[in-house]
Design an enzyme around this catalytic site. Structure first.
Site, PDB file in Angstrom:
ATOM      1  N   CYS A  17     -87.517 114.814 103.284  1.00  0.00           N
ATOM      2  CA  CYS A  17     -87.893 115.849 104.251  1.00  0.00           C
ATOM      3  C   CYS A  17     -88.874 116.822 103.643  1.00  0.00           C
ATOM      4  O   CYS A  17     -88.955 116.974 102.430  1.00  0.00           O
ATOM      5  CB  CYS A  17     -86.666 116.660 104.676  1.00  0.00           C
ATOM      6  SG  CYS A  17     -85.355 115.693 105.423  1.00  0.00           S
ATOM      7  N   GLY A  43     -91.861 112.781 105.185  1.00  0.00           N
ATOM      8  CA  GLY A  43     -91.032 112.272 106.275  1.00  0.00           C
ATOM      9  C   GLY A  43     -91.880 112.096 107.506  1.00  0.00           C
ATOM     10  O   GLY A  43     -92.600 113.016 107.898  1.00  0.00           O
ATOM     11  N   ASN A 118     -84.172 120.386 103.340  1.00  0.00           N
ATOM     12  CA  ASN A 118     -84.579 119.216 102.555  1.00  0.00           C
ATOM     13  C   ASN A 118     -83.557 119.042 101.444  1.00  0.00           C
ATOM     14  O   ASN A 118     -83.300 119.975 100.686  1.00  0.00           O
ATOM     15  CB  ASN A 118     -85.979 119.445 101.963  1.00  0.00           C
ATOM     16  CG  ASN A 118     -86.369 118.409 100.909  1.00  0.00           C
ATOM     17  OD1 ASN A 118     -87.072 118.715  99.960  1.00  0.00           O
ATOM     18  ND2 ASN A 118     -85.923 117.176 101.061  1.00  0.00           N
ATOM     19  N   GLY A 119     -82.995 117.848 101.364  1.00  0.00           N
ATOM     20  CA  GLY A 119     -82.000 117.589 100.327  1.00  0.00           C
ATOM     21  C   GLY A 119     -80.816 116.890 100.939  1.00  0.00           C
ATOM     22  O   GLY A 119     -80.882 116.433 102.089  1.00  0.00           O
ATOM     23  N   TYR A 260     -93.286 109.967  92.177  1.00  0.00           N
ATOM     24  CA  TYR A 260     -93.683 109.361  93.439  1.00  0.00           C
ATOM     25  C   TYR A 260     -93.776 110.324  94.613  1.00  0.00           C
ATOM     26  O   TYR A 260     -94.718 110.257  95.388  1.00  0.00           O
ATOM     27  CB  TYR A 260     -92.678 108.271  93.823  1.00  0.00           C
ATOM     28  CG  TYR A 260     -92.872 107.718  95.220  1.00  0.00           C
ATOM     29  CD1 TYR A 260     -93.838 106.757  95.487  1.00  0.00           C
ATOM     30  CD2 TYR A 260     -92.090 108.174  96.284  1.00  0.00           C
ATOM     31  CE1 TYR A 260     -94.030 106.257  96.776  1.00  0.00           C
ATOM     32  CE2 TYR A 260     -92.280 107.687  97.578  1.00  0.00           C
ATOM     33  CZ  TYR A 260     -93.243 106.725  97.812  1.00  0.00           C
ATOM     34  OH  TYR A 260     -93.429 106.244  99.074  1.00  0.00           O
TER      35      TYR A 260
END
Ligand code: AMP
Length: 495
Positions: A17, A43, A118-119, A260
């Site tokens: 996210c 995302g 996010n997470g 990445y």
């Protein structure tokens, strides 16, 4: 923001996210849309923005890309106010998709509350079970909703920030959050700072974003990162910083962001992600040279910066021996093994003239299931390469992530079940080598490598060393028994 649902792949979670927040700008919604557009790589399945105009909250959420959902002026115009929060997510498919689109919103006793995450929380299912037992009615299968319920129930004195802090003391896992309530935008990072969150300024306005590239797109300047365990409260009175949790002097930022996930033009922990990736390539060239190689070829785009670093350090020509079609989404993100397989063919093509009769060093960031590597090696061989040597800019991905990177269940990770020689044979390369964990740490700015007593990063996907307890996973909670959402698939793993 993972899902409390058996549709997540086994014990892995779908939660890549991006989050964005802005306070004190008349064009808050338009700037949030631009910020989310810059964070699209985090995302692609759904996005949303919620604004506040002092009296009301306004929400627009959609499945699909930011440019599709927020590309027209009317949508932006409906989002009134000078503060906004937004979210990009990789959602699950099917019925769960729509109701899990963030930001989440709830009318609490204390007023409206909006939240984007996010997470991934590692005790969300345990908390959810107890909330449901006590009468809570969940609207989504997202772990993020647990936080909303905890805020609703909080009796902490003070404002929204204090209630959010009170809620967050009960959760475990990784989170970078932006919330909006009581005329304030709040940003928070988990105590170990696993996921990123950056603070910026645009004139008098404050900005929060997962990555600095989202500040660049709107011309905001980067002030600093939100510190691990810090909560920043942005309101008309300026910026307030709180540290509601026990402070650690050993944060564990996700090293996979360097490998990445983050965009190469972003800065994390003050370091250029691009520079880190090039350094990874250089270390890889030193650790795993290829005698007699002719050219270095990246698997685009994920392998490109590391391949440049490798080529420069090895003194070899860098060639775009594989061309990527940019109109296909990330292979990995297309659900379903069949489609994923097809996606790789759609996405890459060999640049034949540059590969024929060459000994090729192929560089990619990681091998997950091996689908990409196998296809690419075949493609390069079919183009006439004499030798194909695969070099990977991360250690073997042998363990599932529970903190917000979408990795499949351990059983589906090639490196979980096979050694390097087995993987080499499976992808059909003449040789295969990965950077060492120590080498990765060095490239990411830790000159002494990895200190096993106090690692500087979360590297659980490579080491199996999980810095935050995996409460739900350890209890065997898949979410099915808690949500009861998908009858017939209850308790099934690896759906
Ligand atoms: P695979 O074909 O399953 O081995 O996938 C490997 C490729 O997926 C790598 O080359 C990466 O570029 C990409 N990748 C690795 N991890 C992720 C992730 N968590 N989300 C999306 N893509 C990923």
């Amino acid at each position: 923001a993972g899902l409390c649902s058996p549709r997540t792949m086994g014990d892995g979670f779908h939660d890549e996210c991006g989050v964005f927040g802005i306070q004190g700008h008349p064009d808050a919604a338009a700037l949030a849309a631009l910020g989310l557009h810059a964070l699209q790589h985090r995302g692609q399945e759904a996005c949303g923005i919620i604004t506040h105009d002092g009296a009301h909250f306004w929400a627009e959420k959609a499945l699909g890309l930011v440019s599709e959902a927020f590309g027209d002026a009317q949508t932006i115009d409906r989002l009134k106010g000078d503060m906004a929060i937004g979210h990009n997510r990789y959602a699950t498919t099917g019925d769960g998709a729509r109701r899990n689109v963030q930001p989440l919103y709830a009318d609490l006793a204390s007023g409206g509350f909006a939240l984007a995450h996010n997470g991934n929380l590692t005790n969300a299912m345990a908390l959810r079970a107890s909330l449901v037992t006590n009468g809570a009615i969940f609207q989504s299968t997202s772990d993020t909703e647990v936080i909303v319920h905890l805020v609703a129930l909080s009796r902490a004195r003070g404002g929204p920030a204090e209630r959010l802090a009170d809620a967050l003391r009960k959760v475990q896992g990784a989170y970078s959050l932006v919330a909006m309530a009581g005329g304030e935008v709040i940003g928070a990072r988990d105590p170990l700072g696993i996921r990123p969150l950056t603070l910026g300024r645009l004139g008098d306005a404050h900005v929060l974003a997962s990555e600095s590239c989202a500040l660049d797109i709107i011309g905001a300047e980067c002030v600093r990162e939100v510190a691990p365990g810090e909560m920043v409260v942005l309101g008309p009175g300026g910026l307030k910083s709180l540290f509601p949790f026990e402070r650690t002097d050993r944060p564990r930022f996700c090293v996979f962001e360097y490998v990445y996930f983050a965009r190469p033009d972003s800065f994390m922990e003050g370091r250029s992600v691009y520079a880190a990736r090039k350094a990874i390539g250089a270390v890889l060239a030193a650790e795993a040279p290829v005698p007699g190689a002719d050219i270095v070829v990246p698997v685009p785009d994920s392998g490109t910066p590391a391949a440049i670093g490798y080529a420069q350090a090895a003194g070899l020509p860098f060639e775009l021996g594989i061309i990527r079609n940019h109109y296909v989404g990330r292979t990995f993100i297309e659900p379903g093994a069949g489609v994923r397989h097809l996606g790789v063919k759609l996405k890459h093509n060999a640049n034949k003239r540059f590969l024929k009769d060459k000994s090729v060093v192929l560089v990619d960031d990681s091998i997950v299931r091996g689908t990409t590597s196998k296809k690419i090696v075949e493609m390069v061989r079919a183009a006439g390469a004499r030798e194909v040597h695969m070099r990977i800019a991360s250690p073997p991905t042998a363990h599932s992530c529970f903190y917000g990177i979408d990795t499949p269940a351990s059983a589906d990770l090639l490196a979980h079940t096979m050694d390097t020689e087995g993987i080499r044979a499976m992808i059909g390369a003449d040789s295969l080598a990965y950077i060492s964990l120590d080498g990765l740490y060095k490239a990411a700015g830790q000159a002494a490598g990895r200190d096993p007593r106090a690692p500087a990063f979360c590297d659980a996907c490579f080491s199996g060393d999980y810095p935050v307890p995996l409460t739900d996973h350890a209890a065997g909670r898949t979410g099915a028994e808690v949500t009861g959402l998908l009858p017939g698939r209850r308790g099934k793993k690896g759906a």
